[in-house]
Structure formats: C-alpha cells, structure tokens
Motif scaffolding. Structure first.
Motif, PDB file in Angstrom:
ATOM      1  N   GLN A  51      13.423  -4.842   1.987  1.00 29.11           N
ATOM      2  CA  GLN A  51      13.624  -4.189   0.689  1.00 29.11           C
ATOM      3  C   GLN A  51      12.606  -4.740  -0.292  1.00 29.11           C
ATOM      4  O   GLN A  51      12.360  -5.938  -0.321  1.00 29.11           O
ATOM      5  N   LYS A  52      12.031  -3.846  -1.109  1.00 27.40           N
ATOM      6  CA  LYS A  52      11.091  -4.309  -2.132  1.00 27.40           C
ATOM      7  C   LYS A  52      11.618  -3.906  -3.505  1.00 27.40           C
ATOM      8  O   LYS A  52      12.041  -2.773  -3.711  1.00 27.40           O
ATOM      9  N   TYR A  53      11.606  -4.852  -4.417  1.00 25.28           N
ATOM     10  CA  TYR A  53      12.076  -4.584  -5.777  1.00 25.28           C
ATOM     11  C   TYR A  53      10.909  -4.728  -6.748  1.00 25.28           C
ATOM     12  O   TYR A  53      10.263  -5.781  -6.810  1.00 25.28           O
ATOM     13  N   ARG A  55      -3.379  -4.006  -8.005  1.00 31.19           N
ATOM     14  CA  ARG A  55      -2.175  -3.582  -8.735  1.00 31.19           C
ATOM     15  C   ARG A  55      -1.252  -2.769  -7.830  1.00 31.19           C
ATOM     16  O   ARG A  55      -1.708  -1.928  -7.078  1.00 31.19           O
ATOM     17  N   GLY A  56       0.012  -3.058  -7.942  1.00 31.93           N
ATOM     18  CA  GLY A  56       0.996  -2.356  -7.106  1.00 31.93           C
ATOM     19  C   GLY A  56       1.088  -2.926  -5.694  1.00 31.93           C
ATOM     20  O   GLY A  56       1.742  -2.363  -4.820  1.00 31.93           O
ATOM     21  N   GLY A  57       0.447  -4.081  -5.470  1.00 27.38           N
ATOM     22  CA  GLY A  57       0.312  -4.623  -4.115  1.00 27.38           C
ATOM     23  C   GLY A  57       1.594  -5.088  -3.447  1.00 27.38           C
ATOM     24  O   GLY A  57       1.620  -5.264  -2.219  1.00 27.38           O
ATOM     25  N   SER A  58       2.664  -5.262  -4.211  1.00 29.38           N
ATOM     26  CA  SER A  58       3.925  -5.684  -3.577  1.00 29.38           C
ATOM     27  C   SER A  58       4.426  -4.637  -2.594  1.00 29.38           C
ATOM     28  O   SER A  58       5.096  -4.963  -1.608  1.00 29.38           O
ATOM     29  N   ASP A  59       4.133  -3.373  -2.866  1.00 33.98           N
ATOM     30  CA  ASP A  59       4.523  -2.310  -1.928  1.00 33.98           C
ATOM     31  C   ASP A  59       3.903  -2.582  -0.559  1.00 33.98           C
ATOM     32  O   ASP A  59       4.543  -2.419   0.482  1.00 33.98           O
ATOM     33  N   THR A  60       2.646  -2.988  -0.584  1.00 36.35           N
ATOM     34  CA  THR A  60       1.923  -3.218   0.667  1.00 36.35           C
ATOM     35  C   THR A  60       2.464  -4.448   1.394  1.00 36.35           C
ATOM     36  O   THR A  60       2.597  -4.453   2.619  1.00 36.35           O
ATOM     37  N   ALA A  65      -0.280   8.726  -8.287  1.00 35.34           N
ATOM     38  CA  ALA A  65       1.188   8.609  -8.304  1.00 35.34           C
ATOM     39  C   ALA A  65       1.556   7.143  -8.059  1.00 35.34           C
ATOM     40  O   ALA A  65       1.660   6.701  -6.933  1.00 35.34           O
ATOM     41  N   ALA A  66       1.734   6.391  -9.159  1.00 31.30           N
ATOM     42  CA  ALA A  66       1.828   4.923  -9.099  1.00 31.30           C
ATOM     43  C   ALA A  66       3.004   4.407  -8.290  1.00 31.30           C
ATOM     44  O   ALA A  66       3.100   3.210  -8.032  1.00 31.30           O
ATOM     45  N   VAL A  67       3.888   5.297  -7.876  1.00 30.81           N
ATOM     46  CA  VAL A  67       5.141   4.875  -7.266  1.00 30.81           C
ATOM     47  C   VAL A  67       4.937   4.109  -5.947  1.00 30.81           C
ATOM     48  O   VAL A  67       5.762   3.281  -5.574  1.00 30.81           O
TER      49      VAL A  67
HETATM   50 MG    MG Z   1       4.517  -0.577  -8.297  1.00 31.32          MG
END
Ligand code: MG
Ligand code: ADP
Ligand code: ASP
Length: 413
Positions: free
Chosen positions: A7-9, A151-156, A209-211
């Motif tokens: 899970q990623k928050y 930026r947004g790297g936690s998704d990865t 789409a930054a999501v």
């Molecule tokens: Mg993000």
C-alpha cells in the motif's frame, strides 16, 4: 510472497496526526485479516516543496547530491511517525529508509531510476509478522549515496516493491477516488475510470495526470503488477490499472490531461545544415534534459528556428547548454517562454479513428485558444498553449469528447 499487499500513501494522506492515525487504522485492519502489509509513505503535506524552498533560500544551484540528502528527510519523518501510530495500536511494525528497504538506484541524483530491489531484509521482517513501512521516493546508488526518484517517486517505490515481493496487488492511496477522465480539480464533471490499461495510463501519467508517476506505470507494466488507485478518505473501489485486450479499449479518447511543468525554448537562426539537430539534441540529452515536442521552421536564407519544449524544472540547466551550443553553431539568440502549458488527449482507439485531432483543434478554436505547437502519436495528441488558458482548454476538450458524467444518468439514479 502470497497473501501480501503493498500500500502506498501519498502526502495528503499523512499530512496531519488525524490522517496518519486513519492510515494506521486502515493498515491495522488489513493486518488483522491475516494479510501481510508493506506500506510505502510519502513526505507529509507539502513538505517536499517546503524543503526545495529552503534549499533555494541558500543557493540558486543546490548540488544535486545534497538536494537528495535534504529531500529524503521528508519521507523519513512519515515512516517513523506511522510506525509509532501502529505501535500505539499494538501492531508490530518497523520503519525503513529506501536504502534499508533494498531500493538500489542508478547515479542520477534527483531523477534516479530503480535498478534493483534487494528484498531480503523486507522479507525477514514480514515473515516475523511485522508491517514494514518503507520511505518512498528514495534509494541508494552504487557508492552508497542517497538518491531520489523524481517528483511523485513514491508511486514507483511502491510498484517496484510489489514486483520484487510478488505482492497480490499494489494499492495507491491518494486524495481523489481514482483515475479520472481529467483532473477532477479542473473539470468538476470528470468521470472516474473503473479500469484503465497500462498503455493508456502510461500516456496519461506522462502527459500530466499527476495521480501516478509515469515510471511507476512502466514498472507495473513490465512486471504485470495489478495497481489499484484509491482514496485514503473512503473505501470506494477506485481504478484498476492492468493489462487490457485491445477490444476492451474501444473508446476513442479515454482522458484529457494538462501539464504546467513546461517551458518552450526557441533557438533562432540556426544554420540549415546536416547534423545541426543532432548537435543540439545530443547536448541536451547528455545534460539529462528531456526534450518533448520539437518543431523546426522552414528554412529562410539558409537559417531556421528550432523550437522545442522541456520540463520547466530543467530550464536553467537547458539554457546553459543552449548558450554553449549556440556559440558553437553561430546561431541567433536563445529565447525561453515559461507562460506555456500542454493540453493532451489520450486514447488507444485514436489510431483507427481519423479526425480525432481535428475535433480537438476545433474545440480549442471555438474557445479562442491559440495553439502554438502540436505533436501527435498513435495514442495521443498534444498542444502547447498559453498557460493562462489551460483550464478553459481542458474543459472545452473534455466536453467535445463527451467524457463527463452523463447528467441524464444522474437524474435516473
Ligand atoms: Mg503523487
Ligand atoms: P499523492 O500525494 O497522493 O501522491 P498527487 O498530488 O501526487 O497525490 O496526485 C493526486 C492528484 O492528481 C489529485 O489530487 C488530482 O488533482 C491530480 N490529478 C491530475 N490528473 C488526474 C486524473 N486524471 N485523475 C485523478 N487525479 C488527477
Ligand atoms: N514527496 C515526493 C514528492 O512530493 C515523492 C512523492 O510524493 O511521491 O514528489
């Protein structure tokens, strides 16, 4: 491992003590069902922006290695606090940095790519019954320096862990209900997509789409990780990102995106000779600057103008490179325009539907939006426009392809 989820928050989901407790509660519930949980967490609220601001208070040009050292602290706060919140609930948990979690990256500070995940430690802790909480967005390179993933790297981080651990699913918890036909903050009637293919999601993410971070979608597609994008504020099912048959992707346009992180660069009076484009764009590539749309004007008196777009973040670096190349080529001045943004439509069905691009241009024309540069591929059409017109443009294009919630349907419900 079976019966395990990642899970990623995201930042908003852990911004306050109350939100952090809600996250701990959700993890605790999952754990009590006998499911193993590896959680990846981002920096709280706008902590990353705040750290970047602090760096720029000290210098215009912070060394990238030190930037990573600084930015990585944001995620470390989150993992430690979440482990404490779980401990308070009597749930065994342990927080780990990216390096401790086995995230190995290349050397490119501030934009590193995950090269491998060495999950031995993670597996040991999970087998001991603990919830493992890994700091997102960070890893360690070959020389044992901390790196960050962009930026947004936690998704990865989350998707890479899910792949390495063979988790059943990677749940991305964020501040909207899932992936929509456009940014729901800009288009109020945007529709939630229950399913989206890896290919379309990759394109949506790459075009703004930054999501989800684009690289996360790439890793998911490579390793066939089932990704679910969901809200941390409710228990709605959200969006599933997975492999889809071409037959299932029969919609022509799946979504509209916009990206403000764009700057337009123009190099005037470039000699019209073989090898010139190669010189310009290989210098930018060597400097790590991603170039997007490229246009070369027709030659007049043996010179042309070279126009292209880059990420706004790369602007200072790109300008330095272009000044050098300009001198070498004896070209005219370099101009940059930061008042631009990119609007795009995405859809796998576009290939077999002529006239889709024309409909987009028509919608923009009726809205009085001037198109500066166009680029197309089989699965998308992008236009550079003035930034101040971007929200109007997105809404107009979204309406043109009738992507919104059907008001009739709502009335019937
Ligand atoms: Mg993000
Ligand atoms: P997190 O901190 O959880 O990673 P992000 O801010 O990175 O959250 O991403 C979620 C945001 O992405 C949403 O708040 C939304 O405004 C934006 N967004 C842009 N385009 C879309 C889209 N097509 N669908 C859903 N959200 C989108
Ligand atoms: N904290 C990082 C960022 O703001 C990473 C992330 O949120 O995914 O970009």
């Amino acid at each position: 491992m079976s019966n395990l989820i990642v899970q990623k928050y995201g930042g908003t989901s852990v911004a306050t003590a109350e939100r952090l407790h809600a996250v701990a509660e959700r993890i605790a519930r999952k754990r009590s069902e006998g499911v193993g949980v590896a959680a990846v967490v981002s920096a709280r609220g706008d902590m990353t922006d705040e750290l970047i601001r602090q760096a720029h208070e000290i210098t215009d040009r912070p060394p990238r290695r030190e930037m990573d050292m600084l930015l990585a602290t944001g995620e470390q706060i989150s993992v430690a606090l979440l482990a404490m919140a779980l401990d308070r609930r009597g749930v065994p948990a342990i927080s780990l940095t990216g390096a401790q979690g086995g995230i190995r990256t290349d050397q490119v500070h501030t934009k590193a790519r995950i090269r491998a995940v060495e999950p031995k430690r993670l597996i040991r802790e999970l087998e001991a019954g603990k919830v493992v909480i890994v700091a997102g967005f960070q890893g360690m390179n070959e020389v044992e320096d901390i790196t960050t993933l962009g930026r947004g790297g936690s998704d990865t981080t989350a998707v890479a862990l899910a792949a390495a651990l063979g988790a059943d699913v990677c749940e991305i918890f964020t501040d909207v209900d899932g992936v929509y036909t456009a940014d729901p903050r800009v288009v109020p009637n945007a529709r939630l997509l229950p399913r989206v293919s890896y290919g379309e999601m990759l394109e949506l993410a790459s075009l703004g789409a930054a999501v989800l971070q684009p690289r996360a979608v790439e890793v998911a597609a490579q390793h066939k990780v089932r990704v679910e994008v969901r809200s941390s504020f409710n228990h709605n099912p959200g969006t599933v990102v997975e492999e889809m048959e071409p037959m299932e992707q029969d919609v022509v346009v799946v979504g509209v995106t916009h990206d403000r992180n764009v700057a337009k660069v123009t190099l005037r009076r470039v000699p019209d000779q073989p090898g010139v484009a190669h010189r310009i764009f290989s210098a930018l590539a060597e400097g790590g600057v991603n170039v997007d749309v490229i246009v070369q004007t027709t030659s007049q008196q043996e010179v042309t103008d070279m126009i292209f777009s880059i990420n706004r973040d790369d602007r200072v670096h790109a300008l330095e490179i272009m000044e050098r190349v300009r001198g070498e080529l004896d070209a005219g001045p370099v101009e940059t325009d930061e008042g631009v943004a990119k609007v795009s439509i995405v859809g796998a069905g576009m290939v077999s539907n002529p006239g889709v691009a024309a409909r987009m241009f028509g919608a923009l024309a009726r809205e009085g939006v001037n198109i500066q540069v166009i680029s197309t591929s089989e699965i998308k059409v992008s236009c550079l426009i003035a930034e101040e017109e971007v929200e109007r443009a997105v809404r107009a294009v979204h309406d043109e392809f009738e992507l919104g919630e059907d008001p009739e349907m709502e009335r019937r419900e």
